[in-house]
Structure formats: structure tokens, C-alpha cells
Design a protein around this motif. Sequence first.
Motif, PDB file in Angstrom:
ATOM      1  N   ALA A 162      32.283  39.678  44.046  1.00  0.00           N
ATOM      2  CA  ALA A 162      33.602  40.100  43.581  1.00  0.00           C
ATOM      3  C   ALA A 162      33.647  40.205  42.056  1.00  0.00           C
ATOM      4  O   ALA A 162      34.235  41.146  41.509  1.00  0.00           O
ATOM      5  CB  ALA A 162      34.664  39.120  44.071  1.00  0.00           C
ATOM      6  N   TYR A 163      33.026  39.245  41.378  1.00  0.00           N
ATOM      7  CA  TYR A 163      33.005  39.306  39.917  1.00  0.00           C
ATOM      8  C   TYR A 163      32.271  40.566  39.436  1.00  0.00           C
ATOM      9  O   TYR A 163      32.754  41.275  38.551  1.00  0.00           O
ATOM     10  CB  TYR A 163      32.324  38.058  39.344  1.00  0.00           C
ATOM     11  CG  TYR A 163      32.304  38.044  37.838  1.00  0.00           C
ATOM     12  CD1 TYR A 163      33.436  37.667  37.122  1.00  0.00           C
ATOM     13  CD2 TYR A 163      31.181  38.448  37.132  1.00  0.00           C
ATOM     14  CE1 TYR A 163      33.433  37.679  35.731  1.00  0.00           C
ATOM     15  CE2 TYR A 163      31.171  38.462  35.741  1.00  0.00           C
ATOM     16  CZ  TYR A 163      32.299  38.083  35.048  1.00  0.00           C
ATOM     17  OH  TYR A 163      32.304  38.111  33.681  1.00  0.00           O
ATOM     18  N   GLY A 185      37.576  38.951  45.981  1.00  0.00           N
ATOM     19  CA  GLY A 185      38.000  40.293  46.323  1.00  0.00           C
ATOM     20  C   GLY A 185      38.205  41.222  45.149  1.00  0.00           C
ATOM     21  O   GLY A 185      37.373  42.054  44.839  1.00  0.00           O
ATOM     22  N   THR A 186      39.311  41.067  44.441  1.00  0.00           N
ATOM     23  CA  THR A 186      39.713  42.068  43.450  1.00  0.00           C
ATOM     24  C   THR A 186      38.853  42.078  42.201  1.00  0.00           C
ATOM     25  O   THR A 186      38.795  43.079  41.499  1.00  0.00           O
ATOM     26  CB  THR A 186      41.175  41.844  43.010  1.00  0.00           C
ATOM     27  OG1 THR A 186      41.253  40.618  42.267  1.00  0.00           O
ATOM     28  CG2 THR A 186      42.107  41.773  44.206  1.00  0.00           C
ATOM     29  N   GLY A 187      38.221  40.938  41.889  1.00  0.00           N
ATOM     30  CA  GLY A 187      37.495  40.859  40.620  1.00  0.00           C
ATOM     31  C   GLY A 187      38.423  40.860  39.431  1.00  0.00           C
ATOM     32  O   GLY A 187      38.009  41.146  38.305  1.00  0.00           O
ATOM     33  N   SER A 188      39.703  40.506  39.645  1.00  0.00           N
ATOM     34  CA  SER A 188      40.684  40.531  38.554  1.00  0.00           C
ATOM     35  C   SER A 188      40.288  39.625  37.405  1.00  0.00           C
ATOM     36  O   SER A 188      40.718  39.841  36.265  1.00  0.00           O
ATOM     37  CB  SER A 188      42.059  40.131  39.093  1.00  0.00           C
ATOM     38  OG  SER A 188      43.042  40.184  38.092  1.00  0.00           O
ATOM     39  N   GLU A 189      39.456  38.618  37.684  1.00  0.00           N
ATOM     40  CA  GLU A 189      38.990  37.720  36.635  1.00  0.00           C
ATOM     41  C   GLU A 189      38.086  38.428  35.627  1.00  0.00           C
ATOM     42  O   GLU A 189      37.748  37.864  34.576  1.00  0.00           O
ATOM     43  CB  GLU A 189      38.256  36.523  37.245  1.00  0.00           C
ATOM     44  CG  GLU A 189      36.962  36.851  37.968  1.00  0.00           C
ATOM     45  CD  GLU A 189      37.138  37.266  39.418  1.00  0.00           C
ATOM     46  OE1 GLU A 189      36.128  37.330  40.148  1.00  0.00           O
ATOM     47  OE2 GLU A 189      38.286  37.532  39.845  1.00  0.00           O
ATOM     48  N   ALA A 190      37.693  39.688  35.942  1.00  0.00           N
ATOM     49  CA  ALA A 190      36.790  40.422  35.060  1.00  0.00           C
ATOM     50  C   ALA A 190      37.354  41.764  34.609  1.00  0.00           C
ATOM     51  O   ALA A 190      36.676  42.505  33.912  1.00  0.00           O
ATOM     52  CB  ALA A 190      35.456  40.665  35.777  1.00  0.00           C
ATOM     53  N   LEU A 250      36.269  43.095  51.772  1.00  0.00           N
ATOM     54  CA  LEU A 250      36.224  44.552  51.900  1.00  0.00           C
ATOM     55  C   LEU A 250      36.704  45.234  50.625  1.00  0.00           C
ATOM     56  O   LEU A 250      36.212  46.310  50.261  1.00  0.00           O
ATOM     57  CB  LEU A 250      37.068  44.990  53.104  1.00  0.00           C
ATOM     58  CG  LEU A 250      36.449  44.628  54.461  1.00  0.00           C
ATOM     59  CD1 LEU A 250      37.493  44.705  55.561  1.00  0.00           C
ATOM     60  CD2 LEU A 250      35.256  45.541  54.772  1.00  0.00           C
ATOM     61  N   ASP A 251      37.648  44.622  49.935  1.00  0.00           N
ATOM     62  CA  ASP A 251      38.064  45.139  48.628  1.00  0.00           C
ATOM     63  C   ASP A 251      36.893  45.080  47.653  1.00  0.00           C
ATOM     64  O   ASP A 251      36.584  46.058  46.953  1.00  0.00           O
ATOM     65  CB  ASP A 251      39.245  44.323  48.109  1.00  0.00           C
ATOM     66  CG  ASP A 251      39.841  44.881  46.817  1.00  0.00           C
ATOM     67  OD1 ASP A 251      39.550  46.043  46.475  1.00  0.00           O
ATOM     68  OD2 ASP A 251      40.600  44.151  46.164  1.00  0.00           O
ATOM     69  N   ALA A 252      36.216  43.934  47.604  1.00  0.00           N
ATOM     70  CA  ALA A 252      35.060  43.800  46.705  1.00  0.00           C
ATOM     71  C   ALA A 252      33.966  44.799  47.065  1.00  0.00           C
ATOM     72  O   ALA A 252      33.377  45.443  46.178  1.00  0.00           O
ATOM     73  CB  ALA A 252      34.512  42.375  46.764  1.00  0.00           C
TER      74      ALA A 252
END
Length: 358
Positions: free
Chosen positions: A228-229, A123-128, A174-176
Motif C-alpha cells: 500500500a505504501y 489500501g489507499t497509501g494516503s500516508e505517502a 484491492l485499492d492498493a
Amino acid sequence: MPELIKESGAGRIGIVHGRSVYNAHGDSFRTALESAGITFTEIEVSGEPSPAVVDGITDFFRPHSVELIMAVGGGSVLDAGKAAAAMLSESETARVKDFLEGVGTKTPSGRTIPVYAVPSTAGTGSEATKNSVISEVGSFKKSLRHDNYIPRLACIDPELAVSASVSVSAAAGLDALSQLMEAFHSTQASPFTDALTLSGLEAAGRGFSEVLSNPESIEARAQMGYAAYCSGVGIANAGLGLVHGAAGLIGGTREIPHGIVCGLLLPGTLRRIILKAKADGKTETVRKLEDTAGALQSSLSGLPDRIEGWLSEAGLKGFGEYGFTAEDMAALAEQTSQRNSPVDFSKEEILEIFLEKL
């Protein structure tokens, strides 16, 4: 992962984790860490992180002199881990609220211990990304941000996502999707971000419907993990639009999952962007909208309805279910930023989008 941690030279690590995925895999992971001679301390996080949660994690880890933080869980867990890693590198009296954009008075130094991010949702892609979203419900939802806060390593394993419920998977997806679209359509987009975000949209077109209908599909989960990423890389470099300009305000007002806010706002926003871009002769934006529709296996005119179908399939409720009123929405519309939207919206149009999903 223990081998990668060992290669980093870190002998003492802190693990920030969610509940379900880590409970399922934690025992074997702990054994592997012990076999590798790595000392670890763990703390569980649930829900979107508040300043108190981040400060609590920081205070918990500080006496252990951890040299690396591994964050395992959804985007909120990753954000909490990233923020704690940064605060551990500030002064011992540092409190995260003092460094939040639009809230605090201090500027982050950029010092941080390394973060290894292991997302369990797509979803958030917080890892990137270079920011951590921190919220105080009823008050604010803001970012702790610095270029140095991007995790040193991201491990995207689709098997970790198969246990996520359809509603969680839908909200995350949906966030992604909204992040991919907003970065792709952004006024700050570049050929580099266009290539990544369109590739991510194509992956979502292959994987999202399958995730909703067949949650145990590893291939579909892998497609969404990649999407997501790409969304995280996209927003870190091209920024966001109206949906996220509103989502932070809405999420800071009442407890509502971020992905649900994005999903509810996306169809109405898309409809108006399509109409306005055509009316204003914005041929590049129209071309990108057509590319978006094609990537999601839809026609341009049918794209908003494609999103509506996913909302319906996942059984996601409107804003009224979370306690919002028309008066709330009117006040929030007045404060909403359009960020890098490719078209301009009036306050009345923003309110219309909000009220459509009340």
C-alpha cells in the motif's frame, strides 16, 4: 511514537483517529504521551470525510493551537487529518470546499502543520500521497492537493491491521492493487516508479491471499502494508488510470467503499487492456502486464480471473447492491476520465465494464 513527536519539538498535538484500532491501543498511547510531556486533543472520525467533517475537525483543533496532527486509522482518517492540518494553516475563515479541485475557486497555499500518519489498513497509501480525498455524497468526490501535504512521517505497523475484517481488508487491498497496477502501467511511469510499484505488486502477491485466508498473519499484513505504501508513492508520481478515473465519480454518487469500486472495475479493465495492448502492438505495456501477472503468481491470461477469485473469496457484492442502476452507469460512463491509461477506451467499452458488475 511519543519519542518521535518529542523529537519534532511539538508540545501540543491533535489526534485524528478511527474507532476500533484506537480503542484497542489508545489508553497505553495516552499514558506514553503524558509521560513524554506532550499535550494532546483527540477527535474520532468515521467514514469517508466530507467538507463538513474536515471543517469540524479544523474548528475543533484551532483553539488548542496544535502544532502537529497525528492521524491513526484507515485511509479516510488519514485524509481527514491531512486536510485539517492544511486548513489550520490557512485563514481562520477557510473552508476546505473552497480549495477542492474542480469544486472550489481558491488555490491551496501549501502551508500545513506536520502530519504523522499511522495507517491501520493497507489500501489507499494516503500516508505517502500529496492529496486528501473529500466527498459529498450525491454531489462530488474530489481532492485537496499540494506537494507539501505529504505526511512528514509514516509509521506502518502490521499489528494495527490484524483486527480489520476480511471485507475491509479485501477492499483496502484491492485499492492498493489497482493503484499499483495503474501507476506501473501509466503513460507517466518512470524507471523509479516502475521499481517501486513492481516491488509493491510482488509484496501483494506474497501477502494478499494470506490476509484473506489468515487475517491474523503479521507477515501477510506487513507485506500488504508495504504494498500500500508503494502504491501511494507510485500514484503520487506516475498518476492513475481508468479505474480511478471512474471510482471518484461512482463514489461521489452513492455511498460505496472506494476499495470495492476499484475491485469491481479492475478485472474488466484488465481484460480489455491486455487485449488492446496486444492488438495495438504495445510491447512495453504487454511486458509490464506480464510482469504484473508474474508478481501476482498468475499467467497473463489468468490475471483478471485471479482478481475475480479475490472478489469472490471476500464476498464483495456488485454495484446494484449499492443502489446503482443501468441508467446511472450509462451517465457515469459518459463522464469517466481515462487519466493515464496505457490504452484508449470508448465510452461504450467503459459502460460494458460498469455493467459487468451491476
